[in-house]
Design a protein around this motif. Sequence first.
Motif, PDB file in Angstrom:
ATOM      1  N   ILE A   8     -31.359 -12.746  -6.272  1.00  0.00           N
ATOM      2  CA  ILE A   8     -31.222 -12.950  -7.706  1.00  0.00           C
ATOM      3  C   ILE A   8     -30.285 -11.855  -8.182  1.00  0.00           C
ATOM      4  O   ILE A   8     -30.518 -10.668  -7.910  1.00  0.00           O
ATOM      5  N   TRP A  19     -29.004 -17.205  -8.993  1.00  0.00           N
ATOM      6  CA  TRP A  19     -29.847 -17.242  -7.796  1.00  0.00           C
ATOM      7  C   TRP A  19     -29.017 -17.878  -6.700  1.00  0.00           C
ATOM      8  O   TRP A  19     -28.290 -18.854  -6.943  1.00  0.00           O
ATOM      9  N   ALA A  34     -24.141 -19.661  -5.234  1.00  0.00           N
ATOM     10  CA  ALA A  34     -25.207 -19.499  -6.219  1.00  0.00           C
ATOM     11  C   ALA A  34     -25.159 -20.554  -7.314  1.00  0.00           C
ATOM     12  O   ALA A  34     -24.209 -21.322  -7.430  1.00  0.00           O
ATOM     13  N   VAL A  37     -29.530 -19.357 -12.984  1.00  0.00           N
ATOM     14  CA  VAL A  37     -30.985 -19.511 -12.959  1.00  0.00           C
ATOM     15  C   VAL A  37     -31.452 -20.580 -13.950  1.00  0.00           C
ATOM     16  O   VAL A  37     -32.413 -21.304 -13.678  1.00  0.00           O
ATOM     17  N   PHE A  40     -31.609 -23.870 -12.195  1.00  0.00           N
ATOM     18  CA  PHE A  40     -32.288 -23.902 -10.896  1.00  0.00           C
ATOM     19  C   PHE A  40     -33.247 -25.085 -10.761  1.00  0.00           C
ATOM     20  O   PHE A  40     -33.200 -25.822  -9.777  1.00  0.00           O
ATOM     21  N   ASP A  72     -35.010 -12.416  -3.231  1.00  0.00           N
ATOM     22  CA  ASP A  72     -35.877 -13.457  -3.786  1.00  0.00           C
ATOM     23  C   ASP A  72     -37.199 -13.409  -3.025  1.00  0.00           C
ATOM     24  O   ASP A  72     -37.318 -13.954  -1.936  1.00  0.00           O
ATOM     25  N   SER A  80     -41.618 -17.034  -5.412  1.00  0.00           N
ATOM     26  CA  SER A  80     -40.177 -16.799  -5.352  1.00  0.00           C
ATOM     27  C   SER A  80     -39.449 -18.080  -5.751  1.00  0.00           C
ATOM     28  O   SER A  80     -40.032 -19.168  -5.795  1.00  0.00           O
ATOM     29  N   TYR A  81     -38.169 -17.959  -6.020  1.00  0.00           N
ATOM     30  CA  TYR A  81     -37.377 -19.157  -6.305  1.00  0.00           C
ATOM     31  C   TYR A  81     -37.337 -20.060  -5.078  1.00  0.00           C
ATOM     32  O   TYR A  81     -37.341 -21.292  -5.211  1.00  0.00           O
TER      33      TYR A  81
END
Length: 114
Positions: A8, A19, A34, A37, A40, A72, A80-81
Motif C-alpha cells: 500500500i 494498492w 497498482a 485504493v 479496489f 499489505d 489485508s487487501y
Amino acid sequence: MNPDSLVIVHLVQPTEKLWGVLLRLAPEGITVRAINVSSFDDWARAVARRETSLDLVTMFVPLFRVERMFLDEQVGEVESYGQRFARLAGVTVESHLGLDGGDGAARGESGLVS
C-alpha cells in the motif's frame, strides 16, 4: 520490501493511495503495478465476474511523491487487501496476478515496464 511484495503506497502532490505489487524500488523512485485504493473493491468484483474493464496499471512513481509504503498485511482483526480480494473474487490475488509462478503479468512482463 522485495519485488513481488503486495504493498500500500501513500503518495503526495497530489495525494493518492495505491494498492499493488512492488516491481522495483530504486533511489529515484518505485515501479508498481497498482490500482487506486478507492477502486479496489470494484476491481475485485470485476475479477469475480470475469470482466476486464478495470485492471492494475504499471507505473513509475518518483521518490519525492512517496510518503509511506506498507506491506499489505493483516493487522489484528482487520484483513489485508489480499485477503479482501480473495473473499470478493474467489481466487487469491497471487494466483490472479501470476505471483505464484504463473504468467508473470504482475512483474511487468507485458512489455510496459520491466
